[in-house]
Design an enzyme around this catalytic site. Sequence first.
Site, short mmCIF file in Angstrom:
data_model
loop_
_atom_site.label_atom_id
_atom_site.label_comp_id
_atom_site.label_asym_id
_atom_site.label_seq_id
_atom_site.Cartn_x
_atom_site.Cartn_y
_atom_site.Cartn_z
N HIS A 145 44.34 29.06 47.26
CA HIS A 145 44.26 29.72 45.95
C HIS A 145 42.81 29.82 45.48
O HIS A 145 42.37 30.90 45.05
CB HIS A 145 45.10 28.92 44.94
N GLU A 146 42.06 28.73 45.58
CA GLU A 146 40.67 28.75 45.13
C GLU A 146 39.81 29.64 46.03
O GLU A 146 38.95 30.39 45.54
CB GLU A 146 40.11 27.32 45.09
N HIS A 149 40.28 33.26 45.07
CA HIS A 149 39.50 33.67 43.90
C HIS A 149 38.08 34.08 44.32
O HIS A 149 37.54 35.07 43.82
CB HIS A 149 39.39 32.51 42.90
N GLU A 203 45.40 35.36 38.76
CA GLU A 203 45.95 34.08 39.20
C GLU A 203 47.08 34.31 40.20
O GLU A 203 47.16 33.63 41.24
CB GLU A 203 46.46 33.28 38.00
#
Length: 274
Positions: A145-146, A149, A203
Site C-alpha cells: 500500500h505504501e 502511494h 487510498e
Amino acid sequence: MSLLRHPRLAALACAALLAAGCASTTTGSVATDGRGRSQLLLVSPEQVMQQSLQYYDQQNQKARAQGKLVTSGAEWSRVNAVMQRMVPQVAAFRPDAARWPWQLVLIDEDTVNAHVMAGGKITFYTGILRKLRLTDDEIAAIMGHEMAHALREHTREKISQSAAGDMALQIGGALLGVGEGAVALAGLGKQLALDMPFSRHMEGEADLYGLELAARAGYDPRAAISLWQKMAQAGGGSGPGFLSTHPSAGDRMASLQGAMPRVMPLYEQARARR
C-alpha cells in the site's frame, strides 16, 4: 499584467494549465482490471522530492534525538526483508522505480501507522507491528500500500490538485464578483465534494496496486483482508467513510475481496517460482 484583473484570460490560462498537467505515472494494475487513470500533475517531481526528503530527514532527526529511531535489529530486519523482496516488483508498473533508493526506518512509538514519502522513503511504527501482531503477509499488505502511494506519486497529485482548486476559486470569485466569504464557503464545498473523496480514491487505489505488488512478491494477498479485520478491531477503521479521507475498513475489505480473483494467479505463480 495581472490575470486576476482579466478573469477570462485567467480562466483560459487555468484550463490550458490543467490540460497540460494531465498524465499518468504508472501502467494499470491487474487488481484494477488493467484500467489506468489520468492524474493532475502540475508540480514537478523534483519539487515534491525535495519537500519529501526534507520532511523525512526532520522526522528521522527528531526520532533519533528521542532515542526512537530504529535502523537495525529483529523488527527492522523483518520489515526490511519484506520491502527488499517487494522492490523488484515495482518494475511491473514503472521500470524507473526499481532504481529508486528505497529506504525503511522504524520508529519505536505506540502508533498503529505507516507512511511513505515521495521516492520510496518508508516509515513504519513499532505500534502497528506489536498491537496488530502482524504476519509477514500482513506486513506485505501494508508495505505494498505504501509503495503504491509512492509509485502513483499521490503526494505530487494531491499538491497539484490543491493548487488547481485554489486557482479555480480565485478565478471564479473574480468572474462572479463575489466576496471573500462566498469564496471561503466554496472552498469548504470543494473540500467536501472534491478533496476528501479524491483522497479516499487514492487510498483505495493504493490498496489495489499494493495487493498486486504483494502477490507478485509471493506474499498471500488474502492477508490484506485479515489486516483490515485487525485494523477495524483496533479502531483504525472506525468512523463514517463519507467525511473521512480514508475509506472505511468495510469498504476496503469489499474492494480487496473483489480484486482477489485477479491477483491470486500472480501469487500462485510467484510461489511456484520460489
